[in-house]
Enzyme design. Structure first.
Site, PDB file in Angstrom:
ATOM      1  NE  ARG A  23      -0.397   0.392   4.956  1.00  0.00           N
ATOM      2  CZ  ARG A  23      -0.967   0.721   6.108  1.00  0.00           C
ATOM      3  NH1 ARG A  23      -2.269   0.763   6.208  1.00  0.00           N
ATOM      4  NH2 ARG A  23      -0.240   1.016   7.157  1.00  0.00           N
ATOM      5  CB  ILE A  25       5.282   5.732  -0.534  1.00  0.00           C
ATOM      6  CG1 ILE A  25       4.768   7.060   0.047  1.00  0.00           C
ATOM      7  CG2 ILE A  25       6.479   5.964  -1.458  1.00  0.00           C
ATOM      8  CD1 ILE A  25       5.747   7.772   0.980  1.00  0.00           C
ATOM      9  CG  ASN A  96       8.233   2.149   0.208  1.00  0.00           C
ATOM     10  OD1 ASN A  96       8.072   3.359   0.357  1.00  0.00           O
ATOM     11  ND2 ASN A  96       7.292   1.264   0.517  1.00  0.00           N
ATOM     12  CE1 TYR A 170       9.933   6.329   9.675  1.00  0.00           C
ATOM     13  CE2 TYR A 170      10.060   8.691  10.042  1.00  0.00           C
ATOM     14  CZ  TYR A 170       9.794   7.617   9.212  1.00  0.00           C
ATOM     15  OH  TYR A 170       9.389   7.845   7.914  1.00  0.00           O
TER      16      TYR A 170
END
Ligand SMILES: NC(=O)c1ccc[n+]([C@@H]2O[C@H](COP(=O)([O-])OP(=O)(O)OC[C@H]3O[C@@H](n4cnc5c(N)ncnc54)[C@H](OP(=O)(O)O)[C@@H]3O)[C@@H](O)[C@H]2O)c1
Length: 264
Positions: A23, A25, A96, A170
């Site tokens: 799903r 990007i 990604n 992150y």
């Protein structure tokens, strides 16, 4: 950047692995490559139905679906090797897949107990940094052995430069991913392989919509003077450019795709 034309001759078809393409990007990137006439390996972890849906959105033939947990080094290697086998080659890898920011993964330094802090640093590092590093290693072996002028594109984050108050691990893993891309750009240039990263700001993926609903909070849209957040397709367009033959000289770059919300 959107001027990527569809290629029809079979010797022009590129073989592309997009990690985390169930799903968001990753899906938008997979669709753009397929629209350009390329063959895509759609990788996912757990959302099998969503990944199947991505497959259905891809025009053309020869695409493949591949599952794998990129927190495991051996799985990273298998995902790359199986993608290459199933597609019949591998010229482009898009790193990604990631564990991203979410309310359940908050870990501000003040207010998080040590066990949770340590667990979340391990989680973010294993997937966002080490997963991409191991996928890149395997991709480099394949591209060098096949003597292709390959492309590796990492999806980093604006958070690497702005900091993330509630998700420091992150931000740090995305900064490290950018640095990984730069080191690999130097190492792989002699082989004709270009390595780049994209640093998107907030992007309207399913994950972000789940978090905020269809109305992104004004405090977030106000980050950009355009008064909105990105679409996944705007990020995908940048990936297509960086993966193109004419982008070789962009190797080592970290491209901001953030609507002027953070200038550096
Ligand atoms: N959306 C934004 O606002 C934004 C902003 C800046 C940067 N980014 C970056 O852009 C990329 C995509 O973001 P997104 O919002 O589209 O994310 P997303 O919807 O959360 O998708 C993440 C993808 O990564 C996969 N994944 C997660 N953990 C994995 C693991 N252990 N092994 C293998 N695959 C795994 C997921 O697979 P399953 O679905 O199968 O579990 C999914 O396909 C990420 O790198 C993110 O950090 C996003």
């Amino acid at each position: 950047m959107t001027g990527v034309t569809r290629r029809n001759q079979s010797n022009d078809i590129r073989h592309v692995l997009v990690t985390g393409a169930s799903r968001g990007i990753g899906r938008a990137v997979a669709v753009r490559f397929a629209e350009a006439g390329d063959r895509v390996a759609v990788h996912y972890l757990a959302r099998a139905a969503d990944a199947e849906h991505t497959m259905q959105l891809l025009p053309g033939e020869g695409h493949t679906l591949i599952q794998g947990d990129l927190s495991s080094p051996e799985e990273c290697r298998r995902v790359v090797e199986e993608s290459e086998r199933a597609l019949g080659g591998l010229e482009i890898v898009v790193n990604n897949a990631a564990v991203a920011t979410s309310p359940t993964l908050r870990h501000p330094v003040v207010g998080t107990d040590f066990a949770t802090w340590a667990d979340l640093w391990r989680l973010f590092t294993d997937i966002n940094l080490l997963g991409a590093a191991h996928v890149s290693w395997a991709a480099a072996q394949s591209m060098v052995a096949a003597a292709v002028r390959g492309r590796i594109v990492n999806i980093g984050s604006r958070g690497a430069f702005r900091g993330e108050l509630e998700h420091p691990a992150y931000a740090v893993t995305k900064a490290a991913l950018h640095a990984l891309g730069q080191s690999l750009a130097i190492a792989l240039a002699p082989h004709g392989i270009a390595v780049t990263s994209i640093a998107p700001g907030f992007t309207a993926t399913e994950r972000v919509v789940e978090r905020f609903g269809n109305q992104t909070p004004a405090g977030i849209t106000a980050d950009s003077p355009f008064g909105r957040i990105a679409t996944p397709d705007e990020v995908a367009a940048a990936v297509l450019y960086l993966a193109s033959p004419e982008a070789e000289w962009a190797s080592g770059a970290i491209l901001d795709i953030n609507g002027a919300s953070h200038l550096r």
